[in-house]
Each structure stands twice: as structure tokens, then as C-alpha cells.
Design an enzyme around this catalytic site. Sequence first.
Site, PDB file in Angstrom:
ATOM      1  N   ASP A 140      -8.300  -8.965   4.012  1.00 17.21           N
ATOM      2  CA  ASP A 140      -8.048  -7.872   4.952  1.00 17.21           C
ATOM      3  C   ASP A 140      -9.095  -7.800   6.059  1.00 17.21           C
ATOM      4  O   ASP A 140      -9.940  -6.892   6.044  1.00 17.21           O
ATOM      5  CB  ASP A 140      -8.034  -6.542   4.177  1.00 17.21           C
ATOM      6  CG  ASP A 140      -7.515  -5.398   5.006  1.00 17.21           C
ATOM      7  OD1 ASP A 140      -6.995  -5.668   6.099  1.00 17.21           O
ATOM      8  OD2 ASP A 140      -7.635  -4.250   4.563  1.00 17.21           O
ATOM      9  N   GLU A 192       0.823  -1.209   0.000  1.00 16.55           N
ATOM     10  CA  GLU A 192       0.000   0.000   0.000  1.00 16.55           C
ATOM     11  C   GLU A 192       0.856   1.258   0.000  1.00 16.55           C
ATOM     12  O   GLU A 192       0.624   2.190   0.761  1.00 16.55           O
ATOM     13  CB  GLU A 192      -0.958  -0.004   1.194  1.00 16.55           C
ATOM     14  CG  GLU A 192      -1.909  -1.193   1.160  1.00 16.55           C
ATOM     15  CD  GLU A 192      -2.972  -1.173   2.251  1.00 16.55           C
ATOM     16  OE1 GLU A 192      -2.710  -0.614   3.325  1.00 16.55           O
ATOM     17  OE2 GLU A 192      -4.058  -1.723   2.006  1.00 16.55           O
ATOM     18  N   GLU A 241     -12.698  -2.269  11.978  1.00 17.96           N
ATOM     19  CA  GLU A 241     -12.709  -1.498  10.739  1.00 17.96           C
ATOM     20  C   GLU A 241     -13.817  -1.961   9.794  1.00 17.96           C
ATOM     21  O   GLU A 241     -14.465  -1.148   9.143  1.00 17.96           O
ATOM     22  CB  GLU A 241     -11.338  -1.642  10.062  1.00 17.96           C
ATOM     23  CG  GLU A 241     -11.257  -0.997   8.693  1.00 17.96           C
ATOM     24  CD  GLU A 241      -9.882  -1.182   8.045  1.00 17.96           C
ATOM     25  OE1 GLU A 241      -8.986  -1.788   8.653  1.00 17.96           O
ATOM     26  OE2 GLU A 241      -9.717  -0.691   6.914  1.00 17.96           O
TER      27      GLU A 241
HETATM   28  O1  GCW Z   1      -6.924  -2.940   6.851  1.00 24.44           O
HETATM   29  C1  GCW Z   1      -6.201  -2.124   5.990  1.00 24.44           C
HETATM   30  C2  GCW Z   1      -6.498  -0.741   6.426  1.00 24.44           C
HETATM   31  C3  GCW Z   1      -5.335   0.199   6.398  1.00 24.44           C
HETATM   32  C4  GCW Z   1      -4.155  -0.497   7.044  1.00 24.44           C
HETATM   33  C5  GCW Z   1      -3.817  -1.736   6.248  1.00 24.44           C
HETATM   34  C6  GCW Z   1      -2.699  -2.548   6.857  1.00 24.44           C
HETATM   35  C7  GCW Z   1      -2.448   0.390   8.450  1.00 24.44           C
HETATM   36  O2  GCW Z   1      -7.569  -0.231   5.689  1.00 24.44           O
HETATM   37  O3  GCW Z   1      -5.711   1.359   7.064  1.00 24.44           O
HETATM   38  O4  GCW Z   1      -3.045   0.336   7.193  1.00 24.44           O
HETATM   39  O5  GCW Z   1      -4.904  -2.588   6.158  1.00 24.44           O
HETATM   40  O6  GCW Z   1      -3.001  -3.493   7.576  1.00 24.44           O
HETATM   41  O7  GCW Z   1      -1.537  -2.228   6.652  1.00 24.44           O
END
Ligand code: GCW
Length: 728
Positions: free
Chosen positions: A373, A299, A401
Site C-alpha cells: 500500500d 476494506e 500518506e
Molecule cells: O492507502 C490506503 C488508505 C485508505 C485508502 C485505501 C485504498 C481510499 O489508508 O485510506 O482508501 O488505501 O487505496 O483504497
Amino acid sequence: MLGFIAVLLACPPSVRAEDGYKLWLRYAPLAPSLAATYRAQFGAVEAPTETATQRAARDELLRGLAGLIGESPRRGEGAPTVVLGTPASSTLIAAFRDELDALGNEGYLLKHTRVHGRDVLLIAAPQDVGVLYGVFDLLRRLQTGQSLEALEVREKPRIRLRVLDHWDNLDGHVERGYAGRSLWDWQTLPEWHDPRYTDYARANASLGINGTVLNNVNANARSLAPEYLAKAAALADVFRPYGIRVYLSARFSAPIELGGLSTADPLDPAVQRWWQHKVDEIYRFIPDFGGFLVKANSEGQPGPQDYGRTHADGANLLADALAAHGGVVMWRAFVYAHDVPADRASQAYTEFVGLDGAFRPNVIVQVKNGPIDFQPREPFHPLFGAMPRTPLMMEFQITKEYLGFATHLVYLGTLYEEVLQSDTRARGAGSTVARVVDGSLEGHAFTGMAGVANIGNDRTWSGSHFDQANWYAFGRLAWNPDQAARDIAADWVAMTFSPAPEVVRPIVEMMMASREAAVNYMTPLGLHHLMARGHHYGPGPWVEGGPRADWTSVYYHRADRDGIGFDRTASGSNAVAQYAPAVAARYADITQVPESLLLWFHHVPWDHRMASGRSLWDELVARYSQGVQQVQAMRATWADIPTAAPEHQRGRAPLYGADPAAIDPERHAQIAASLQIQRREAQWWRDASIAYFQSLSGRPLPAGEPTPPHPLAWYQAQQFPSAPGDGR
Ligand code: GCW
């Protein structure tokens, strides 16, 4: 007038209402009869007070006993002496050295026995921290009303690193945080030690959590600058007596940003020297620094691949710098590249599996529970069981989240349990994820479990009362990954509200069903990644376009006029082949895959016959509605739990016994309001999702299913620019 004065005396204004601050460590008075029983079992307390940990253990025991069973002038008469300590601190305990040696550095023994003719209750351990853990265990037995007759308990953690990952930024914003701002007040550190830091440490120690990563994995290099190291050191000083080590997220490009180098190439000698100096400096500030957590080439974060190197090269660079100090690297496997068109669910495996055995011994690879995720439901991550020569640690998300932020009541103990009990079949049946993570499957001693914290400066710590249970469940499972989510919930309810069965039973039932309810109203039948873009608040199954396909919803559900779901079998991305053959065969077969994962692995026609006899389309709609009904049922359960009379509310009379099934009105009302929000938002998820999927399937709603009150465009037009917790 006299009556008025009496009321004033009974309720001194200084007494705080229940606001959740005390977590599961309330130590509220037990029922008189139970308290009397326990009182007869606790005599004088003999405890060493040389070290800070010893004092913490003694103070916690006295605090707990005073709250639960009260100060009693008669305590001690004829009751066993409570002896705390280690072989080094107590000659009496030294006699148990052999027994204690088997418990490792963090284990403990609780034992009611006779020594030299004395009746004693031992809280004994090889090291001070074990004594502290033993105190919390004993207090938990009291809080949950367990018998102490013939007490004999031997405990040691199954997992070595039991850490919270804070996604806290230096400006106080918490990425994916729904509990206010960061607990760390960087502005007033290192001088001011907010008492909350100590209470944070107590709460973690009560669960056996022994590490905390202070800063976000989307890291700012400045966290490693001397002024922030001094602040981190102050926190480490507060946490140390509670057995908690401090770790930091390291930004891979820090040699450039902090050191002024032109590269962060892990094979460059100047870069290696820079990290060695940096690590040596950190240990001057924090002599027992735990090590680094790293998010690299993920990312947009910098990493070794920027220089044509591998994840192992990157991890080993930091591991070598830490090794002489005993520090570790937790290197995340949450990677998916911009330029790789492959199914995102398969990318971490593809990048890491070939690196098995290439990491230094002080590196552990941190793998999220599922391959996408932290979705409401995912299958276990295929890396578990696939890298036998590399220690793998679990990364769970405690902050919700994707599960309704802090307002939805969703107990994650069942999610964690489902993942940990999944059988990878890596070495035949019984190769559970829990056995990968606790190292027993491959004989690894270096093991770990991380939870992305849900903690902020909100008075409840976690943004809501019920989210405390997720912190609690994570900690208990990190100690022993085979514990049952239901038992953990029962302990938490007893400690947090009341041990009365009339309270525990219905609340545990609510909690146990709550995660499935959220799956139903958000992402039933194996659907995933359907939330709104960016802040992830609310439904967004229509999300498409933007910087990358795998940040959209349409990429994942692939719905059209004919069907829905992501084909991950051989006819599709074939991500299913990353699992051990026995698992892959089951998931790849549409007649064998559990319906809960159907649309994760298969693209399925709307007419497909489900176990219920309904078509897939009808089943999907039914699940969405069922989720809403489940939340409605939780509200009804909650409304039936009575609130306490005022004297109970102020903690001045026993909660249990006098009014056994009662909860203080403050927390009762706040939870009722949260459930109301959850009901409204579950309905919103249902209606928006059905409106959208119907626009694709073109099918009528099954008989009796209400039509969404708004047209699809209305749901799509909703904007929430101020939703909390955004990544930035
Ligand atoms: O879950 C996603 C999130 C990001 C997060 C990323 C990760 C810290 O939306 O905000 O960043 O994963 O785990 O690195």
C-alpha cells in the site's frame, strides 16, 4: 517624502506576494538577455478562436509570452509568425496533414519552418487539444531557457488514460488529503464556477492529464444521484476545453442505496437494468463522461463477491452499461479479504491472476505500484506482467500518506521511476513495468496511469510548495513513463523557482536524494507498514492487536530477539513465487536480493553481515541516523539559497539575470519551516524506531550512536487524535 512616493509606485499594494498558487505556470520575467533572444523569435500570433479549446490555447500562449518576455511594441518585426491550429482550422497547417496524422488525437508538432516563403513557428496538431498541449510545451521550453533554433518536436502521449483520483468526500473532507479541504465546493455547484476549477484544468492540461475522478473510491452512492450529477456536469463543462474528462467512483451497492433494489448482484437482470438507466442518465448530464472507478470487496466496500460473483462479473456489469457510450471501467485490484489468512502482499495477485482475459474490452484493472500500500519503498506489484490478456493501469499515490504528509520534502519522481523501470521479466529482459503500463509489452491500446491526487483548497494546492513537484512528476510520467525523474525535477525547479543553474542544481540534488532519506528514517532495508495506526502520522512499529493482523506493524516486521523481516520465500509465505522466475530467483536469494528490499523478502538474523561489513542490527541503526542526517543536509542546502530583493519578490523585475540565484522570501521561509518540521519528525522516527527495535534485539547501539532521549513507553504514549487526512 519623494522617496517614499517612489517606493509606493514601485510596489503597488495590489501586487500579490509569491504564495505558490501559480504552480509551475508562473511565467515570471526571464533574464533580459534571454528574453531579448526569445522576443526576436516570436512575431505575430495567428490563432483560431472558434472553440473554447482554441481560445484556451491562444490565451495561454499570450499570457505566457507576456509574462516571460514582456509585451513589446517591436515584437513581430522580422520574427516568425506563430501559427496555431489544426488542419481543419488553418489551410497553412493543412499542408502538414500527413505529418500530423501520425500523432493521434492528442499529439502535436512544434516546428520552425518556411511555408510559401513565410517564416513560421507552427504549433500544430490533429485536434484542438494537441494545440493546447503544444502551447504548454513551447512555454516550458521558454521557462527552462531552451533554445528554439531549428525547433522540430513531435510528441504524443504513450498512455491513453492519464487521470487524477481524488479521494474527496461529499462533505469536503479529503481522505489522506493534507492540502486543506476538497477543491470541489459541492454546496455552491452547479451555479458557481470557482475560478480555481479553471486553473486546476490549466495545470493539468499543462502536463497532459486528461481525466479526473472527482470522488473518493470509498464511495458514497449519492455521488450518482441527480443533484450531484448536475454538479459534476458543471465541473465537466469547465474542464472540457482543457481536454479533461470527468469520471466518478461508483459504489457497487448503489442499486440498493439509490435504487431501492434488494440486491446488487451483478448477474441479476434488475440490477443490470438499474445500472443501464443510471449510466444513460449520467450521459444526459455529461455527454463525454469518462466512466467509473471502482473499489469493490476491499476494506469493507461492497462488491460482487458479496453475491458469490467474481471481480470480472462486477466489472463487466458496469462495462456493459457504459460500452454504448464509450465509457470505461477502472476496476481496482487493491483487494485483501478479511477471512483470508494469507500474506496480504500476495492476495491481489491470487484473486486476479485467474481472471486474466475475463474482462470486457472497456475494463482496465488498476493496480497499485506495490503489493501492500504505497509504502516508502515496495517492490513492483507482481500483477504487472502476470495478466497479459488484460490491460493493467498503474495507480501511484501522489498524496504522501506514508511519506510525511505535506510537510516532508519527498520528491516522488524517483519512486515512480524506480517502479516504472523495474523489469518484470515477463517476456524476457526489458519487460519493464513501463512497457506493461504503456501497452507495448502485450500490444494493448487501452492503457492508463492514475495518481491519487494531493490537491485541496490550500493556497499552494498541494499543502506545500514541494508537493507540487509530485503532481507535476506524475503528470509528466503519465505522458511518457520513460522520462527521467531528474530531468522532470530540473524542469519543475526552473519553472517554479528560477531557471538559474545556481538555483536548479542544488534543489534538484535535494529532491533526488529526498525519497531515500525518508526511506532511511522511516522504513530502511525493505521494512514496511510501520506507521501509527489509523491516521498514519508518525512512527508506530509497536502497533499490534485490533481488528486485523495485517493492519498492524508487528505483522510486517516480525522482529524478535533473533532477527527481523518478513519471510516471503518458500520457507515463509512464498509470495516471491508470484514474480517471473528470473525475478523470483533473485529476490528469494539472500545473497542476491538488493539490500533495499532485504527485509521485505527475508527474515534475517541480527548478526547477518551486510555489504558495509556491519551487522544487520548496526546497519539498521546507521540507516535511521543517516536519514536524519540527510534531512539536516537538505536544510543546509536550502539555507544557502539566497532570497530575492523586494523588487524580485513582487515579480516586478527579472528573477533570472538580475539576481540569478534568488528565491522570493515568502516561499523560502515556508520551505525552511517545513524542513525544520521534517528534521524534527525524522529524528522522532529514528528515535522511536530504535527504542522499539532495541527492546526486541536487546543489542547495544553501535559506538557513537546517540541513545533515544525518551524511553520506549514515551513514544508509544504519543497520541494525535487530530492528525489530518484520516480515513473515515
Ligand atoms: O492507502 C490506503 C488508505 C485508505 C485508502 C485505501 C485504498 C481510499 O489508508 O485510506 O482508501 O488505501 O487505496 O483504497
